[in-house]
Design a protein around this motif. Structure first.
Motif, PDB file in Angstrom:
ATOM      1  N   THR A  55      -8.688   6.409  14.476  1.00 33.48           N
ATOM      2  CA  THR A  55      -9.641   7.050  13.316  1.00 33.48           C
ATOM      3  C   THR A  55      -9.130   8.406  12.954  1.00 33.48           C
ATOM      4  OG1 THR A  55     -11.479   5.996  14.514  1.00 33.48           O
ATOM      5  CG2 THR A  55     -11.818   7.683  12.864  1.00 33.48           C
ATOM      6  N   VAL A 105     -10.888  -0.697   4.052  1.00 28.76           N
ATOM      7  CA  VAL A 105     -10.880   0.558   4.835  1.00 28.76           C
ATOM      8  C   VAL A 105     -12.525   0.975   4.933  1.00 28.76           C
ATOM      9  CG1 VAL A 105     -10.325   2.958   4.820  1.00 28.76           C
ATOM     10  CG2 VAL A 105      -8.812   1.208   4.138  1.00 28.76           C
ATOM     11  N   ASP A 111     -11.780   3.475  10.280  1.00 29.04           N
ATOM     12  CA  ASP A 111     -10.836   4.004   9.845  1.00 29.04           C
ATOM     13  C   ASP A 111     -10.818   5.459   9.832  1.00 29.04           C
ATOM     14  OD1 ASP A 111      -9.212   1.491   9.578  1.00 29.04           O
ATOM     15  OD2 ASP A 111     -10.594   1.358   8.297  1.00 29.04           O
ATOM     16  N   TYR A 112     -11.976   5.963   9.249  1.00 29.91           N
ATOM     17  CA  TYR A 112     -12.286   7.395   8.631  1.00 29.91           C
ATOM     18  C   TYR A 112     -13.312   7.743   9.104  1.00 29.91           C
ATOM     19  CZ  TYR A 112      -7.948   7.379   5.900  1.00 29.91           C
ATOM     20  OH  TYR A 112      -6.628   7.316   5.735  1.00 29.91           O
TER      21      TYR A 112
END
Length: 281
Positions: free
Chosen positions: A130, A240, A261-262
């Motif tokens: 991450t 994503v 992912d973020y």
């Protein structure tokens, strides 16, 4: 190593800050009590631990006041430091150093604060893939340098402006009549060069996005950790995933463990504490 920003873009910010501080008459205190030919060496030091950022800005403040000052950056942007650590050495006219001091410290303290907070967030993601990213919740006029400070802290940048990418928020969805209409509009009108992100606040909305297609990134807004974990399983790598909303520092590790992912957080820039730095002769 993060490359410095072009001076052409940074100089107007520093020049405006100096003009604000010097006012209409310049530094009357220094002009009154400091001999014009007095020379000194000053040290910019940290009074607490952190990550360096804003050294480029601080150095520019000194150089714009007096190009004859000799500067040595001891702790480049992106480098960690401990209390008492030397960040920069400035040698030359005492009057020039004093006149640039506050602007240099303001920029350096602010940017070090952002970089240091970002580094704390990034540290909580250890062992995961991450990435930590900032938002557009920046100080007006300082977005470019505040986002650079996020990079110095090991984070990543979200879009810089409304023109960078399509980001469909809840109000866009409400005004356009729903998720399917907005995604259909993107597929019909958007350039193939532009990426599209859409915000959802439930697994039902995520299912709609996955079924309709047209989004590259899905922003999972204000979801609790179990729901985030379900969202990751549902998406199965097709888009994503970015977790956002209520992303407090103490929660970052468990959110990263879900597999998103973020993680985006406006706190990196809007709530970072200015780091305590000092300039001493």
């Amino acid at each position: 190593m993060i490359p410095p920003l072009p001076d052409l873009l940074v100089e107007p910010l520093v020049r405006a800050a100096l003009a604000e501080d010097l006012g209409s008459q310049g530094d009357i205190t220094t002009r009154t009590v400091i001999p014009a030919d007095l020379r000194y060496t000053a040290h910019l030091r940290a009074r607490e631990a952190g990550v360096a950022s804003g050294m480029q800005l601080a150095a520019m403040a000194f150089r714009l006041v007096d190009p004859g000052l000799a500067l040595r950056i001891a702790c480049p942007d992106g480098t960690g430091f401990e209390p008492g650590g030397l960040l920069m050495e400035i040698e030359g006219s005492a009057a020039s150093i004093l006149s640039a001091e506050r602007v240099a410290l303001n920029f350096a303290g602010r940017m070090c604060g952002i970089a240091s907070l970002t580094a704390d967030f990034v540290a909580r993601t250890q062992g995961s893939a991450t990435r930590i990213t900032c938002t557009r919740k920046t100080t007006p006029g300082l977005r470019l340098v505040e986002k650079q400070a996020v990079l110095h802290g090991g984070g990543f940048n979200h879009r810089f402006s409304l023109s960078d990418a399509i980001l469909i928020k809840d109000n866009h969805i409400a005004a356009a009549g729903g998720i399917r209409p907005v995604l259909q509009a993107v597929k019909a009108r958007a350039s193939h060069m532009i990426r599209c992100e859409i915000e959802v606040d439930s697994l039902g909305q995520l299912a709609e996005v996955l079924d309709e297609g047209g989004a590259d990134v899905v922003l999972l807004d204000n979801m609790d950790t179990p729901t985030l974990r379900e969202a990751v399983a549902m998406a199965a790598g097709r888009v994503v995933l970015e977790a956002s909303g209520n992303m407090r520092l103490e929660r970052i590790a468990e959110v990263a463990a879900t597999g998103v992912d973020y993680i985006s957080s406006g706190a990196l820039t809007h709530s970072a504490r200015t780091l305590d730095l000092g300039l001493d002769f």
